[in-house]
Design a protein around this motif. Structure first.
Motif: not given
Length: 255
Positions: A198-221
């Motif tokens: 529980e010292k580290l959390t991993i987020f898998g995320a994706k950046y969208f070129l068209e909007t500039g937004e980042v969204v979460v795909l996966t969270e691992v803890d």
């Protein structure tokens, strides 16, 4: 640097290392992600925060204390510091085509999460990734082939959806983020142990070129790290045997 300069620098560097540990330990993974999302909102709106680079440079001479480690693609359109509207010394960045995991990248990740004590690790894929696109098309020359080899299982898993063209590429990009996390946990016992403790959390995320937004795909803890490893192993095993892979960890909807 001369020997005398190195000797004079040593105390300051040691002080910086201590400060780094204290700063990183004071922030949670959730807080770190909130800071990144607030910065991403500013980036999308174009209302980025002002930054005093000369003063910040002076502060960082004694050492660094980033609050997050980010692994992302080398694509020139995906600079983490800009996407998340952060400044000097805020993000420990590792960039490689296709955000794949080889021993050099793994060592860099371990430096960020173990030595710099960042509580959050982000694996950031992006829309229209050239490396993943090339992997869906097949064939590469020179050392690029080693990148394709790392991405290929994600592409073949994505093919099971019967998608084609750009839809296949985007699905493969998402699958590659999960595969990269699985490979990281398999190949870096240090990183996996930090997650389990529980010292580290991993987020898998994706950046969208068209909007500039980042969204979460996966969270691992610590609560689902074992599940993540097993599910990805099952998908890769199914790919290797020619069977239909099991479902992935649910992902958030893309914008």
């Amino acid at each position: 640097m001369t020997l005398m300069a190195a000797v004079l620098c040593l105390p300051a560097c040691l002080i910086g290392a201590i400060a780094s540990e204290e700063t990183a330990d004071a922030i949670s993974a959730e807080d770190a992600w909130s800071i990144l999302m607030e910065g991403n909102e500013r980036f999308v709106s174009g209302e980025v925060a002002s930054k005093d680079f000369p003063e910040r440079r002076s502060e960082l001479v004694s050492g660094q204390s980033p609050f997050v480690t980010v692994v992302t693609c080398s694509d020139s359109r995906v600079p983490p510091e800009l996407i998340f509207d952060q400044g000097l010394g805020d993000i420990f960045v590792i960039r490689v085509a296709g955000n794949v995991m080889d021993p050099i990248v793994l060592g860099s990740v371990e430096y960020g999460v173990e030595h710099l004590h960042t509580p959050l690790l982000v694996i950031l894929g992006h829309q229209c990734c050239g490396a993943v696109t090339a992997a869906t098309e097949g064939g590469a020359e020179g050392n690029i082939e080693s990148i394709m080899t790392e991405i290929e299982p994600a592409v073949e898993i994505a093919r099971e959806t019967n998608m084609t063209g750009s839809n296949l590429v985007e699905e493969a990009i998402d699958e590659n983020v999960d595969l990269v996390i699985k490979n990281l946990l398999d190949r870096s016992p240090i990183t996996k142990e930090l997650v389990e403790e529980e010292k580290l959390t991993i987020f898998g995320a994706k950046y969208f070129l068209e909007t500039g937004e980042v969204v979460v795909l996966t969270e691992v803890d610590a609560s689902n790290v074992a599940e993540m490893v097993v599910e990805e192993e099952e998908k890769v095993a199914a790919f290797e045997s020619g069977e239909t892979p099991t479902a992935a960890i649910p992902k958030e909807e893309s914008p």
